[in-house]
Motif scaffolding. Structure first.
Motif, mmCIF file in Angstrom:
data_model
loop_
_atom_site.group_PDB
_atom_site.id
_atom_site.type_symbol
_atom_site.label_atom_id
_atom_site.label_comp_id
_atom_site.label_asym_id
_atom_site.label_seq_id
_atom_site.Cartn_x
_atom_site.Cartn_y
_atom_site.Cartn_z
ATOM 1 N N SER A 21 0.952 -1.021 -0.114
ATOM 2 C CA SER A 21 -0.094 -0.021 0.133
ATOM 3 C C SER A 21 0.753 1.315 0.126
ATOM 4 O O SER A 21 1.936 1.329 0.575
ATOM 5 N N ARG A 22 0.318 2.348 -0.588
ATOM 6 C CA ARG A 22 1.148 3.461 -0.823
ATOM 7 C C ARG A 22 0.390 4.453 0.152
ATOM 8 O O ARG A 22 -0.850 4.426 -0.164
ATOM 9 N N THR A 23 0.786 5.363 1.100
ATOM 10 C CA THR A 23 0.513 6.145 1.839
ATOM 11 C C THR A 23 0.289 7.564 1.080
ATOM 12 O O THR A 23 1.235 7.895 0.440
ATOM 13 N N ILE A 24 -0.829 8.232 1.270
ATOM 14 C CA ILE A 24 -1.360 9.331 0.599
ATOM 15 C C ILE A 24 -2.044 10.112 1.737
ATOM 16 O O ILE A 24 -2.628 9.576 2.888
ATOM 17 N N THR A 25 -1.775 11.568 1.628
ATOM 18 C CA THR A 25 -2.798 12.437 2.852
ATOM 19 C C THR A 25 -4.182 12.860 2.010
ATOM 20 O O THR A 25 -4.548 12.431 0.868
ATOM 21 N N GLN A 26 -4.939 13.113 3.025
ATOM 22 C CA GLN A 26 -6.306 13.420 2.689
ATOM 23 C C GLN A 26 -6.387 14.329 1.448
ATOM 24 O O GLN A 26 -7.106 14.466 0.657
ATOM 25 N N ARG A 27 -5.400 15.325 1.556
ATOM 26 C CA ARG A 27 -5.377 16.566 0.778
ATOM 27 C C ARG A 27 -4.957 16.009 -0.782
ATOM 28 O O ARG A 27 -5.453 16.303 -1.707
ATOM 29 N N GLU A 28 -3.941 15.099 -0.782
ATOM 30 C CA GLU A 28 -3.458 14.256 -2.020
ATOM 31 C C GLU A 28 -4.679 13.857 -2.490
ATOM 32 O O GLU A 28 -4.873 13.893 -3.850
ATOM 33 N N LEU A 29 -5.418 13.083 -1.954
ATOM 34 C CA LEU A 29 -6.711 12.200 -2.379
ATOM 35 C C LEU A 29 -7.675 13.165 -3.002
ATOM 36 O O LEU A 29 -8.143 13.073 -4.045
ATOM 37 N N ARG A 30 -7.757 14.508 -2.296
ATOM 38 C CA ARG A 30 -8.637 15.459 -2.576
ATOM 39 C C ARG A 30 -8.340 16.064 -3.909
ATOM 40 O O ARG A 30 -9.159 16.380 -4.843
ATOM 41 N N ASN A 31 -7.098 16.483 -3.927
ATOM 42 C CA ASN A 31 -6.546 17.317 -4.827
ATOM 43 C C ASN A 31 -6.031 16.662 -6.391
ATOM 44 O O ASN A 31 -6.325 17.078 -7.546
ATOM 45 N N ASP A 32 -5.700 15.251 -6.245
ATOM 46 C CA ASP A 32 -5.343 14.072 -7.298
ATOM 47 C C ASP A 32 -6.251 12.916 -7.417
ATOM 48 O O ASP A 32 -5.689 12.189 -7.631
ATOM 49 N N SER A 33 -7.459 13.166 -7.022
ATOM 50 C CA SER A 33 -8.426 11.877 -7.161
ATOM 51 C C SER A 33 -8.387 11.203 -8.437
ATOM 52 O O SER A 33 -8.425 9.895 -8.354
ATOM 53 N N ALA A 34 -8.418 11.907 -9.607
ATOM 54 C CA ALA A 34 -8.640 11.258 -10.788
ATOM 55 C C ALA A 34 -7.379 10.036 -10.899
ATOM 56 O O ALA A 34 -7.405 9.168 -11.336
ATOM 57 N N ARG A 35 -6.075 10.891 -10.742
ATOM 58 C CA ARG A 35 -4.862 9.963 -10.846
ATOM 59 C C ARG A 35 -4.843 8.834 -9.863
ATOM 60 O O ARG A 35 -4.413 7.717 -10.384
ATOM 61 N N ILE A 36 -5.143 9.147 -8.698
ATOM 62 C CA ILE A 36 -5.327 7.984 -7.563
ATOM 63 C C ILE A 36 -6.482 7.050 -7.904
ATOM 64 O O ILE A 36 -6.071 5.864 -7.960
#
Length: 91
Positions: free
Chosen positions: A2-17
């Motif tokens: 599993s790769r760790t991401i922040t809540q902000r990363e998920l919000r800002n880069d949701s399409a890529r994630i």
């Protein structure tokens, strides 16, 4: 893995994630450094229907059930008194 991401990363880069998740990647989402969720790709869709053939194949290796012994075990485990469901009762 599993790769760790922040809540902000998920919000800002949701399409890529989500595209990465679609291709099999898993993510652990953190908020203020604390893991709060896992984002994982879906496997096969949930199935609600199982064909008779599939059911019989899955049950093929199961042991046979002695119905008299099974009923006796149930009656021993529960305070069970069989009754006619259509009998009128004045309880």
């Amino acid at each position: 893995m599993s790769r760790t991401i922040t809540q902000r990363e998920l919000r800002n880069d949701s399409a890529r994630i989500l595209k990465a998740a679609e291709q099999g990647e898993e993510f652990t989402v953190t908020r203020n450094g604390t893991p709060i969720a896992r984002l994982v790709p879906l496997g096969e869709p949930d199935r609600r229907f199982v064909s008779t053939d599939e059911l019989l194949k899955s049950a093929a290796g199961l042991p046979r059930v002695d119905q008299k012994r099974f009923r006796a075990d149930l009656q021993g485990a529960f305070d069970y008194e069989p009754r006619d469901p259509y009998e009128r009762r004045n309880d």
